[in-house]
Design a protein around this motif. Structure first.
Motif, mmCIF file in Angstrom:
data_model
loop_
_atom_site.group_PDB
_atom_site.id
_atom_site.type_symbol
_atom_site.label_atom_id
_atom_site.label_comp_id
_atom_site.label_asym_id
_atom_site.label_seq_id
_atom_site.Cartn_x
_atom_site.Cartn_y
_atom_site.Cartn_z
ATOM 1 N N LYS A 1 8.118 16.721 -17.093
ATOM 2 C CA LYS A 1 7.048 17.690 -16.854
ATOM 3 C C LYS A 1 7.549 18.939 -16.139
ATOM 4 O O LYS A 1 7.334 20.050 -16.586
ATOM 5 N N GLU A 2 8.245 18.742 -15.003
ATOM 6 C CA GLU A 2 8.696 19.930 -14.267
ATOM 7 C C GLU A 2 9.828 19.581 -13.305
ATOM 8 O O GLU A 2 10.123 18.410 -13.073
ATOM 9 N N ARG A 3 10.414 20.621 -12.735
ATOM 10 C CA ARG A 3 11.539 20.464 -11.821
ATOM 11 C C ARG A 3 11.214 21.143 -10.496
ATOM 12 O O ARG A 3 10.546 22.166 -10.467
ATOM 13 N N GLN A 4 11.710 20.535 -9.407
ATOM 14 C CA GLN A 4 11.498 21.110 -8.083
ATOM 15 C C GLN A 4 12.846 21.141 -7.368
ATOM 16 O O GLN A 4 13.601 20.180 -7.447
ATOM 17 N N ARG A 5 13.146 22.231 -6.673
ATOM 18 C CA ARG A 5 14.423 22.312 -5.934
ATOM 19 C C ARG A 5 14.221 21.759 -4.536
ATOM 20 O O ARG A 5 13.278 22.135 -3.846
ATOM 21 N N ASN A 6 15.101 20.857 -4.117
ATOM 22 C CA ASN A 6 14.984 20.261 -2.781
ATOM 23 C C ASN A 6 16.176 20.637 -1.921
ATOM 24 O O ASN A 6 17.313 20.598 -2.379
ATOM 25 N N HIS A 7 15.894 20.989 -0.663
ATOM 26 C CA HIS A 7 16.966 21.341 0.267
ATOM 27 C C HIS A 7 17.577 20.077 0.843
ATOM 28 O O HIS A 7 16.883 19.130 1.167
ATOM 29 N N ARG A 8 18.883 20.083 0.985
ATOM 30 C CA ARG A 8 19.599 18.979 1.610
ATOM 31 C C ARG A 8 20.464 19.511 2.750
ATOM 32 O O ARG A 8 20.669 20.703 2.874
ATOM 33 N N PHE A 9 20.974 18.588 3.560
ATOM 34 C CA PHE A 9 21.793 18.949 4.716
ATOM 35 C C PHE A 9 22.956 19.864 4.316
ATOM 36 O O PHE A 9 23.542 19.682 3.258
ATOM 37 N N GLY A 10 23.241 20.837 5.173
ATOM 38 C CA GLY A 10 24.377 21.716 4.933
ATOM 39 C C GLY A 10 24.082 22.807 3.920
ATOM 40 O O GLY A 10 25.007 23.349 3.307
#
Ligand code: SF4
Length: 215
Positions: free
Chosen positions: A85-94
């Motif tokens: 359906k869709e994509r989401q960008r997720n922040h990770r450490f560093g």
């Protein structure tokens, strides 16, 4: 941490044993990029496993949905397809990023499904989330079930975990005794020095008199 260790041991690190806190997708990717075999259990997502539906029943877990990499879709326990359906960008450490992909069943299927009371936790269609690189976690779960890997991982209890037990049980290091990075680094350094000296002493005694010092 891998790079630092490789510098110290001259690139001889081939296998690394760690606990689940060091077994994220990014950890596995980093280890793979460096040709290091990371042996660590994949942590279970406890919040996902305990999710309840609107009727209060435990929700059918994500593990009951089958992923098809070729079609890039999931199939639910009722046999219906959950297309991308869709994509989401997720922040990770560093400052790193990982994409999260969402797959959703059609509302028409879910609303007439006999499993709906055990599947829908809100909304009118079931959604499944999948992280970029999740195949690394799936491969890791399979690897950690291998007998040779289990035997190797069990060594952790005799090596690394012993140091933690010694620090807590024999040296009162349930917590650090000073504030600030400098003091913490100093205390850690003294602890490691003490443990290494004890080990060297034990090895020397064993070498001198093998029958008396078997540990
Ligand atoms: S509620 Fe929807 S996703 Fe869940 S089993 Fe039924 S059709 Fe499949």
């Amino acid at each position: 941490m891998i790079d630092k260790t490789q510098r110290i041991v001259g690139g001889r690190l081939k296998t690394m044993l760690a606990d689940g806190a060091y077994c994220s997708i990014l950890d596995l990717r980093d280890a793979e990029d460096r040709n290091v075999d990371l042996l660590a259990p994949v942590p279970e997502n406890s919040s996902t496993n305990k999710r309840k539906t609107a009727s209060g029943e435990p929700q059918i877990p994500r593990s009951k949905f089958t992923y098809d990499a070729t079609a890039n879709s999931y199939t639910c326990p009722a046999g219906h397809t959950l297309p991308y359906k869709e994509r989401q960008r997720n922040h990770r450490f560093g400052g790193r990023m990982l994409d999260q992909y969402r797959y959703q069943c059609s509302a028409a299927h879910c609303q007439s499904c006999p499993l709906a009371s055990r599947c829908l936790a809100g909304g009118n269609a079931r959604t499944i989330r999948r992280m970029e690189g999740e195949e690394l976690l799936e491969a890791q779960r399979i690897k950690m079930e291998r007998e040779d890997v289990k035997a190797c991982y069990a060594l952790r209890g005799q090596t690394v975990e012993r140091s933690f037990g010694d620090a807590k049980g024999n040296r009162r290091l349930e917590r650090f005794h000073g504030r600030g990075l400098t003091r913490v680094r100093t205390e850690t350094g003294l602890l490691v020095l003490a443990q290494n000296l004890q080990l060297v002493d034990r090895l020397q005694r064993t070498a001198t008199n093998p029958s008396k010092n078997k540990t």
